[in-house]
Motif scaffolding. Sequence first.
Motif, short mmCIF file in Angstrom:
data_model
loop_
_atom_site.label_atom_id
_atom_site.label_comp_id
_atom_site.label_asym_id
_atom_site.label_seq_id
_atom_site.Cartn_x
_atom_site.Cartn_y
_atom_site.Cartn_z
N LEU A 1 -93.35 43.77 -98.36
CA LEU A 1 -92.72 42.43 -98.41
C LEU A 1 -93.49 41.46 -97.52
N LEU A 2 -93.84 41.92 -96.31
CA LEU A 2 -94.60 41.06 -95.38
C LEU A 2 -95.95 40.69 -95.98
N ASP A 3 -96.62 41.69 -96.54
CA ASP A 3 -97.93 41.47 -97.17
C ASP A 3 -97.87 40.40 -98.25
N LYS A 4 -96.75 40.41 -98.99
CA LYS A 4 -96.61 39.45 -100.10
C LYS A 4 -96.10 38.11 -99.61
N GLY A 5 -95.87 37.97 -98.31
CA GLY A 5 -95.39 36.70 -97.76
C GLY A 5 -93.93 36.43 -98.12
N LEU A 6 -93.18 37.49 -98.47
CA LEU A 6 -91.76 37.30 -98.82
C LEU A 6 -90.89 37.42 -97.57
N ASP A 7 -89.64 36.98 -97.68
CA ASP A 7 -88.73 37.03 -96.53
C ASP A 7 -88.34 38.49 -96.27
N ALA A 8 -88.84 39.04 -95.16
CA ALA A 8 -88.62 40.47 -94.88
C ALA A 8 -87.64 40.66 -93.72
N ARG A 9 -86.96 39.57 -93.29
CA ARG A 9 -86.17 39.68 -92.05
C ARG A 9 -85.10 40.75 -92.10
N THR A 10 -84.41 40.86 -93.24
CA THR A 10 -83.32 41.85 -93.33
C THR A 10 -83.89 43.27 -93.29
N ASP A 11 -85.00 43.46 -94.01
CA ASP A 11 -85.62 44.80 -94.04
C ASP A 11 -86.21 45.15 -92.68
N ILE A 12 -86.76 44.15 -91.97
CA ILE A 12 -87.31 44.43 -90.64
C ILE A 12 -86.18 44.90 -89.72
N SER A 13 -85.04 44.21 -89.76
CA SER A 13 -83.92 44.64 -88.92
C SER A 13 -83.45 46.03 -89.33
N ALA A 14 -83.45 46.28 -90.65
CA ALA A 14 -82.98 47.59 -91.13
C ALA A 14 -83.88 48.72 -90.62
N ILE A 15 -85.20 48.53 -90.68
CA ILE A 15 -86.07 49.63 -90.19
C ILE A 15 -86.01 49.71 -88.67
N LYS A 16 -85.82 48.55 -88.02
CA LYS A 16 -85.75 48.56 -86.54
C LYS A 16 -84.55 49.39 -86.06
N VAL A 17 -83.48 49.43 -86.86
CA VAL A 17 -82.33 50.27 -86.50
C VAL A 17 -82.56 51.71 -86.98
N PHE A 18 -82.96 51.83 -88.25
CA PHE A 18 -82.95 53.16 -88.88
C PHE A 18 -84.06 54.07 -88.35
N VAL A 19 -85.27 53.55 -88.22
CA VAL A 19 -86.42 54.42 -87.96
C VAL A 19 -86.38 55.04 -86.55
N PRO A 20 -86.17 54.26 -85.47
CA PRO A 20 -86.09 54.92 -84.16
C PRO A 20 -84.93 55.93 -84.08
N ALA A 21 -83.80 55.62 -84.77
CA ALA A 21 -82.67 56.55 -84.75
C ALA A 21 -83.02 57.82 -85.51
N ALA A 22 -83.75 57.67 -86.64
CA ALA A 22 -84.19 58.85 -87.41
C ALA A 22 -85.15 59.68 -86.55
N MET A 23 -86.04 58.98 -85.85
CA MET A 23 -86.98 59.70 -84.97
C MET A 23 -86.23 60.46 -83.89
N GLU A 24 -85.23 59.81 -83.32
CA GLU A 24 -84.43 60.46 -82.26
C GLU A 24 -83.81 61.75 -82.82
N ARG A 25 -83.27 61.69 -84.04
CA ARG A 25 -82.64 62.88 -84.63
C ARG A 25 -83.66 63.98 -84.88
N VAL A 26 -84.82 63.61 -85.46
CA VAL A 26 -85.82 64.62 -85.80
C VAL A 26 -86.35 65.28 -84.52
N VAL A 27 -86.67 64.45 -83.52
CA VAL A 27 -87.22 65.00 -82.28
C VAL A 27 -86.17 65.87 -81.59
N ASP A 28 -84.92 65.42 -81.65
CA ASP A 28 -83.84 66.20 -81.03
C ASP A 28 -83.74 67.59 -81.67
N ARG A 29 -83.85 67.65 -83.00
CA ARG A 29 -83.78 68.95 -83.69
C ARG A 29 -84.98 69.82 -83.31
#
Length: 272
Positions: A186-214
């Motif tokens: 979305l960023l590459d295409k110059g589209l509005d990515a704000r919602t997706d950026i917030s979504a990955i900013k929440v989801f990805v570090p939390a997913a990493m925390e779970r995987v590393v914890d396991r």
Amino acid sequence: MTEPDQPGSNPYAIQTRAVRDGDEWVINGHKWFASNARRAHFAIVMCRTEAEDGEGGVRDRMTQIVVPTDNPGFNLVRSVPVWGHEEGDHGEIILDNVRVPLENQLGSRGSGHQAAQDRLGAGRVFHCMNCIGSMWRAFDMMVKRSIEREVHGGKLETKQFIQGFIADSYMDIQAARLMTIRTAELLDKGLDARTDISAIKVFVPAAMERVVDRSIQVHGALGVTSETPLEGMYRAARTLRLADGPDEVHRILIAKNVLKRYHMGESWDFGV
Ligand SMILES: Cc1cc2nc3c(=O)[nH]c(=O)nc-3n(C[C@H](O)[C@H](O)[C@H](O)COP(=O)(O)OP(=O)(O)OC[C@H]3O[C@@H](n4cnc5c(N)ncnc54)[C@H](O)[C@@H]3O)c2cc1C
């Protein structure tokens, strides 16, 4: 940007002030968590430059100003220790009548917030890319350990608890990866990515925390020693749920953007 006496989760609360005096900006304020401060030759300081009742809205009150770190009045008080690392590199800084030429201003007056958003958006995608690399490595380590380690009459890989760890981690990594790729596209295409950026900013570090914890769990006591990279990954994932905006702020942004769409009589397009 961040100041000890103001909520960093509300960038409009910044109190560091720059006042124009002839052909110079005079800056006073107190910052902390300025990453890499000890090694920096200059800082980009977010300053309040516009009057509360001035033109424009609340978003147009701040300006970013470049300050050389050897400037008189730029006092690096200490590096704030993080996770027990006394030698961390997140500076607490007092700006005491710092004077810099007007030309050190970045962009136009009042454009500070927009400039920060422009940079932080892509920066958050990079953080998530790093997270995916780390959790992939933690996954590799977990699976290999489960194949090698024998407990209670069988390899760890034969225990259903451990198989569950592997399956859940697979799903976490793949979901995080695909969400991040989509956001980057979305960023590459110059589209509005704000919602997706917030979504990955929440989801990805939390997913990493779970995987590393396991992965730590599968490694047993070894997992919390400094003899594997897992403990460092765990701290990094936890820290990322705060740095660059805490989870709650990003969740609020996602909901706000979605609700706005529905209030306009539209629905959310998740893409095809
Ligand atoms: C390792 C690290 C490096 C950093 N590097 C930098 C840097 O280089 N430059 C920089 O400027 N800053 C940096 N930061 C600061 C970071 O951006 C802030 O810590 C963050 O924005 C949160 O601000 P705060 O700590 O003041 O928390 P606060 O604003 O006091 O918030 C505290 C908590 O309140 C909750 N909260 C906040 N708002 C809401 C809400 N609306 N609804 C519900 N709950 C809410 C959240 O759980 C939040 O964690 C760094 C932080 C860390 C940990």
